[in-house]
Scaffold this motif. Structure first.
Motif, PDB file in Angstrom:
ATOM      1  N   ASN A 102       0.827  -1.211   0.000  1.00  0.00           N
ATOM      2  CA  ASN A 102       0.000   0.000   0.000  1.00  0.00           C
ATOM      3  C   ASN A 102       0.862   1.263   0.000  1.00  0.00           C
ATOM      4  O   ASN A 102       0.555   2.247  -0.667  1.00  0.00           O
ATOM      5  CB  ASN A 102      -0.907   0.004   1.230  1.00  0.00           C
ATOM      6  N   HIS A 108      -3.583   5.627  -5.032  1.00  0.00           N
ATOM      7  CA  HIS A 108      -4.629   5.824  -4.016  1.00  0.00           C
ATOM      8  C   HIS A 108      -4.610   7.225  -3.396  1.00  0.00           C
ATOM      9  O   HIS A 108      -5.538   7.604  -2.690  1.00  0.00           O
ATOM     10  CB  HIS A 108      -4.502   4.758  -2.911  1.00  0.00           C
ATOM     11  N   PHE A 109      -3.586   8.010  -3.670  1.00  0.00           N
ATOM     12  CA  PHE A 109      -3.445   9.307  -2.999  1.00  0.00           C
ATOM     13  C   PHE A 109      -4.688  10.200  -3.095  1.00  0.00           C
ATOM     14  O   PHE A 109      -5.158  10.706  -2.081  1.00  0.00           O
ATOM     15  CB  PHE A 109      -2.225  10.069  -3.544  1.00  0.00           C
ATOM     16  N   HIS A 113      -6.037  10.045   0.544  1.00  0.00           N
ATOM     17  CA  HIS A 113      -5.442  11.215   1.202  1.00  0.00           C
ATOM     18  C   HIS A 113      -5.909  12.487   0.477  1.00  0.00           C
ATOM     19  O   HIS A 113      -5.104  13.334   0.093  1.00  0.00           O
ATOM     20  CB  HIS A 113      -3.924  11.115   1.189  1.00  0.00           C
ATOM     21  N   ASP A 230      -4.593   5.364   5.748  1.00  0.00           N
ATOM     22  CA  ASP A 230      -4.225   4.102   5.105  1.00  0.00           C
ATOM     23  C   ASP A 230      -4.753   2.901   5.877  1.00  0.00           C
ATOM     24  O   ASP A 230      -5.144   1.904   5.291  1.00  0.00           O
ATOM     25  CB  ASP A 230      -2.698   3.982   5.001  1.00  0.00           C
TER      26      ASP A 230
END
Ligand SMILES: [Fe+2]
Length: 279
Positions: A102, A108-109, A113, A230
């Motif tokens: 991960n 995935h940012f 996030h 996360d």
């Protein structure tokens, strides 16, 4: 059964500066251990075996086996002017290999996030280079670029951030990213993962930054906040173990680092926390 090669690796098990007087009772790969303060610090098993230790990057590292190599080097740790930040520990109910994977994933940012490390519509991951460096026996991703609204605690606006990722050990990874305060240098952010079991880990982030401005507690809270975001993703991943057949999941460009990581794990039979899937 053959001995699992991950037995002979180094793992973080405590912050050297924050050992309680009575020691830190914890476990490593299912084996209960106690980290005892003193000169020298010791790590002992329940049956009285003294394990090898090394103290580096603020952490006590140990191994249940007999590591063939010293702990991997992070030369930036000794570079004058950097602040070394011990973030502490976050317990995550996930495979230790999943925690590393991960950390390597940029895509995935914007979604995890949001407005910090990424933001829509800037969701595209550009082309970058991934290799297994044979001489060092490490996975490296370089020339990674990503738009970030607030790349670091010290950043004051959106910038395109350059990244490099490095995997020098099966459950340790090092991220190098654009240093807002010192152009030409890289901030170093690591994730050192202690495998408690195949589905549970203690994660010890650590940083070596050029940042003389930000208060230490703010640096720590920023990193903790990112990692708690996360954690909620990691604890919901299915399957819980990391599938280790690279052919099983169709790689996209954003997944190249993950593909290389999985290939490298498989090559070394670093499968503690992995699920071997037949073709
Ligand atoms: Fe993340």
């Amino acid at each position: 059964m053959d001995r699992q090669p991950m037995i002979d690796q180094w793992y973080p098990v405590a912050l050297a500066s924050q050992l309680p007087a009575g020691g830190r009772a914890t476990q490593l790969m299912g084996t209960p251990i106690t980290v005892l303060p003193g000169e020298p610090i010791r790590v002992v098993t329940a049956d009285g075996r003294d394990l090898r230790i090394t103290v580096r990057y603020g952490h006590v590292w140990t191994s249940l086996g007999d590591p063939a190599k010293e702990l991997f080097d992070i030369p930036e740790a000794d570079q004058p002017g950097r602040r070394l930040v011990e973030v502490g520990v976050v317990r995550v109910r996930c495979s230790p290999l999943r925690a590393v994977e991960n950390f390597l994933d940029i895509a995935h940012f914007p979604f995890v996030h949001t407005d910090i490390l990424g933001a829509e519509p800037h969701t595209e991951v550009g082309k970058y280079d991934v290799e297994i460096r044979e001489q060092e026996d490490e996975v490296w991703a370089t020339k990674v670029q990503f738009y970030q609204p607030q790349a670091a605690k010290s950043a004051t606006g959106g910038i395109t951030t350059d990244y490099m990722y490095r995997v020098p050990a099966p459950t340790s990874t090092v991220l190098y990213k654009t240093c807002p305060a010192r152009p030409g240098e890289w901030d170093v952010i690591t994730l050192f993962v202690q495998p408690l079991t195949e589905e549970l880990c203690d994660v010890w982030p650590w940083m070596a930054l050029f940042d003389d401005e930000t208060a230490l507690t703010d640096l720590i809270h920023f990193q903790q906040m990112i990692f708690l975001q996360d954690r909620s993703i990691l604890e919901n991943q299915i399957p819980r173990l990391l599938p280790l057949d690279p052919g099983r999941e169709i790689p996209t460009r954003a997944d190249l680092t993950s593909v290389a990581y999985r290939r490298w794990l498989k090559r070394h039979q670093f499968t503690y926390g992995a699920q071997l899937v037949a073709q």
